[in-house]
Enzyme design. Structure first.
Site, PDB file in Angstrom:
ATOM      1  N   LYS A  50     -68.843 -37.853  22.750  1.00  0.00           N
ATOM      2  CA  LYS A  50     -68.127 -36.594  22.513  1.00  0.00           C
ATOM      3  C   LYS A  50     -69.065 -35.411  22.261  1.00  0.00           C
ATOM      4  O   LYS A  50     -68.647 -34.251  22.295  1.00  0.00           O
ATOM      5  CB  LYS A  50     -67.135 -36.750  21.361  1.00  0.00           C
ATOM      6  CG  LYS A  50     -66.149 -37.878  21.536  1.00  0.00           C
ATOM      7  CD  LYS A  50     -65.249 -37.672  22.757  1.00  0.00           C
ATOM      8  CE  LYS A  50     -64.143 -36.714  22.463  1.00  0.00           C
ATOM      9  NZ  LYS A  50     -63.136 -36.628  23.526  1.00  0.00           N
TER      10      LYS A  50
HETATM   11  C1  LIG Z   1     -60.874 -37.850  20.726  1.00  0.00           C
HETATM   12  C2  LIG Z   1     -61.984 -38.165  20.081  1.00  0.00           C
HETATM   13  N1  LIG Z   1     -62.771 -39.204  20.420  1.00  0.00           N
HETATM   14  C3  LIG Z   1     -62.635 -39.898  21.624  1.00  0.00           C
HETATM   15  C4  LIG Z   1     -63.239 -41.267  21.664  1.00  0.00           C
HETATM   16  C5  LIG Z   1     -62.979 -42.093  22.780  1.00  0.00           C
HETATM   17  C6  LIG Z   1     -62.147 -41.601  23.955  1.00  0.00           C
HETATM   18  O1  LIG Z   1     -62.770 -40.523  24.627  1.00  0.00           O
HETATM   19  P1  LIG Z   1     -61.838 -39.464  25.387  1.00  0.00           P
HETATM   20  O2  LIG Z   1     -62.768 -38.752  26.335  1.00  0.00           O
HETATM   21  O3  LIG Z   1     -61.306 -38.560  24.316  1.00  0.00           O
HETATM   22  O4  LIG Z   1     -60.756 -40.223  26.096  1.00  0.00           O
HETATM   23  C7  LIG Z   1     -63.466 -43.380  22.786  1.00  0.00           C
HETATM   24  N2  LIG Z   1     -64.173 -43.875  21.758  1.00  0.00           N
HETATM   25  C8  LIG Z   1     -64.455 -43.104  20.681  1.00  0.00           C
HETATM   26  C9  LIG Z   1     -65.250 -43.705  19.562  1.00  0.00           C
HETATM   27  C10 LIG Z   1     -64.016 -41.772  20.607  1.00  0.00           C
HETATM   28  O5  LIG Z   1     -64.327 -41.018  19.538  1.00  0.00           O
HETATM   29  C11 LIG Z   1     -62.459 -37.396  18.910  1.00  0.00           C
HETATM   30  O6  LIG Z   1     -63.597 -37.720  18.439  1.00  0.00           O
HETATM   31  O7  LIG Z   1     -61.751 -36.497  18.462  1.00  0.00           O
END
Ligand SMILES: C=C(NCc1c(COP(=O)(O)O)cnc(C)c1O)C(=O)O
Length: 363
Positions: A50
Site C-alpha cells: 500500500k
Molecule cells: C485497504 C488496505 N489494505 C489493503 C490490503 C490488501 C488488499 O489490497 P487492495 O489493493 O486494497 O485490494 C491485502 N493485504 C493487506 C495486508 C492490505 O493491507 C488498507 O491498508 O487500508
C-alpha cells in the site's frame, strides 16, 4: 528493496521495487510443476504493497493543487497499511495526517502510525461501511468539520489501481522477462497467472490492467476474497458466509469499492482464516518469508485454484508456466496477534527439540 546505486532524496524513493522470489519448496511439497513466484511487498520502505498507492495519491493531489503545504490535513479510512504509507509520505512532506481504523486492526499498525506522527481514531469493526460510526463515516465527518481536511480516498481514487498498473505490474513483468528459462528451470517467458487478495481491489485491478494491456492478454487473474466478504463474483460465492467475521486484515469488505473492476478478474476464490494461517506457516517455514495473514490468503487461494479449477490444474502442471502470488505485507504488523503467537510458539516439539531437552535435562 534491492540495492540502489544512488543516494535517495527521501524515504519515498524506496517505495516498491520489491523482489519476485521463487517458492520452489512449497511448489515441490504441493506437487506443482509450474514456477510459483511470490511478489514480496514487505520489503517496501513502509512495509506493504500500500506504500505504492499512498505515494501516488499524495503526489497526484499535490500536482492537482488539492494538497496545500501548511494548510491541508490528510484524512484516510484504512485497515492500516494505506495509513502507514500515507503517514510516511506526510512525515517526509510535512502534512498532518488523521487515520480512522476499525478496532479489529492490529496494535502494531496503530503503533507504527502513531510513531510516524499520525493521529489515529479507532472505530467499531462491525459498523457497516456507510454507517456514520464506521471508519469511512468518521473520516467523512472529520473532513467536513476540520479546516483543510481532505480524504484522498483509496476506495475511489484512480491513482490506487494506477499505482499497480504503473509499478507493481511492470516490476513483475520485467522480472519474468529478464529471467531466461533453462533446461533445469524452464520459463514460458510470460506471466501466465496472477493471484491477489482484494480489499479495495486496487492491486488486483491494476495488476490485471498492467499484464493484459501490455504483456499477456491471456494471463489468468485470480481474485481472493475472504469468507464473510462480498467482493467475489458470482455473488453466489458470497451468500453462505456474508457478514461472518474473519481475522485476516486488509482484504474483504461489505461493499464493492469503486476502484475494484470485478469484470477484470477472471476467477474468484473464497478463503478462510484457517487456510490463510496454514499458508502463512508454509511461507515462513519453507520459504523463510515472514509474511502477514493476507499473504497466506493469497497463497491458499492459489493452492486451491491449482487443485479445483480446470485452468488452475492445467497451469499447475505446465513446466515453465509463471504464476505470481502477491504477498502484501509482513509479520511486523501482527507480532502480538494470537493467530501468529499460536502459529509460532505452539508448534509440536520437533525431534531436535527432544534431543536438546534430553541433552540439557538437569542431573
Ligand atoms: C485497504 C488496505 N489494505 C489493503 C490490503 C490488501 C488488499 O489490497 P487492495 O489493493 O486494497 O485490494 C491485502 N493485504 C493487506 C495486508 C492490505 O493491507 C488498507 O491498508 O487500508
Amino acid at each position: 528493496m534491492p540495492y540502489s546505486p544512488q543516494i535517495l532524496d527521501n524515504a519515498l524513493g524506496a517505495v516498491g521495487s520489491t523482489p519476485l522470489i521463487r517458492l520452489d519448496r512449497i511448489a515441490k511439497q504441493e506437487g506443482i510443476e509450474c514456477n510459483l513466484l511470490g511478489k514480496v511487498e514487505y520489503t517496501s520502505i513502509g512495509g506493504s504493497v500500500k506504500d505504492r498507492i499512498a505515494k501516488r495519491m499524495v503526489e497526484a493531489a499535490e500536482e492537482e493543487g488539492k494538497l496545500i503545504p501548511g494548510h491541508s490535513i490528510v484524512i484516510e479510512p484504512t485497515s492500516g497499511n494505506t495509513g502507514i504509507g500515507l503517514a510516511l509520505a506526510c512525515a517526509v512532506k510535512g502534512y498532518s495526517v488523521i487515520i480512522t481504523m476499525p478496532n479489529k486492526m492490529s496494535l502494531e499498525k496503530e503503533a507504527a502510525l502513531r510513531a510516524l506522527g499520525a493521529e489515529v481514531v479507532r472505530t467499531p469493526t462491525e459498523a457497516a461501511w456507510d454507517a456514520p460510526e464506521s471508519h469511512i463515516g468518521v473520516a467523512r465527518r472529520l473532513e467536513r468539520e476540520i479546516p483543510g481536511g481532505i480524504i484522498l480516498d483509496q476506495y475511489a481514487n484512480p491513482n490506487n489501481p494506477l499505482a499497480h498498473e504503473l509499478t507493481t505490474g511492470p516490476e513483475i513483468i520485467d522480472a519474468v522477462l529478464s529471467t531466461l528459462g533453462t533446461v533445469e528451470r524452464p520459463s514460458s517467458g510470460k506471466v501466465d497467472a496472477l493471484i491477489a487478495g482484494a480489499g479495495t481491489g486496487g492491486t488486483v485491478t491494476g495488476l490485471s490492467r498492467a499484464v493484459k494491456k501490455t504483456h499477456n492478454k491471456s494471463c489468468i487473474i485470480v481474485g481472493v476474497d475472504p469468507k464473510g466478504s462480498i467482493l467475489a463474483v458470482p455473488e453466489s460465492l458470497n451468500t453462505s458466509d456474508a457478514g461472518a467475521a474473519y481475522i485476516v486484515e486488509g482484504i474483504g469488505y461489505d461493499f464493492v469499492p469503486d476502484v475494484l473492476a470485478r469484470a477484470e478478474v477472471d476467477t474468484w476464490l473464497k478463503t478462510s482464516d484457517d487456510e490463510a494461517f496454514a499458508a502463512v506457516r508454509k511461507l515462513m517455514r519453507s520459504e523463510g518469508l515472514l509474511v502477514g495473514g493476507s499473504s497466506g490468503s493469497a497463497l491458499s487461494g492459489a493452492l486451491r485454484w491449482f487443485k479445483e479449477d480446470k485452468e488452475g490444474k492445467r497451469i499447475a502442471q505446465t513446466k515453465g508456466a509463471n504464476v505470481v502470488v502477491l504477498l502484501p505485507d509482513g509479520i511486523r504488523n501482527y507480532m502480538s496477534k494470537p493467530w501468529f503467537l499460536k502459529l509460532a510458539l505452539e508448534a509440536e516439539p520437533t525431534p531436535l527439540a527432544h534431543t536438546i531437552a534430553s541433552i540439557l535435562k538437569p542431573g
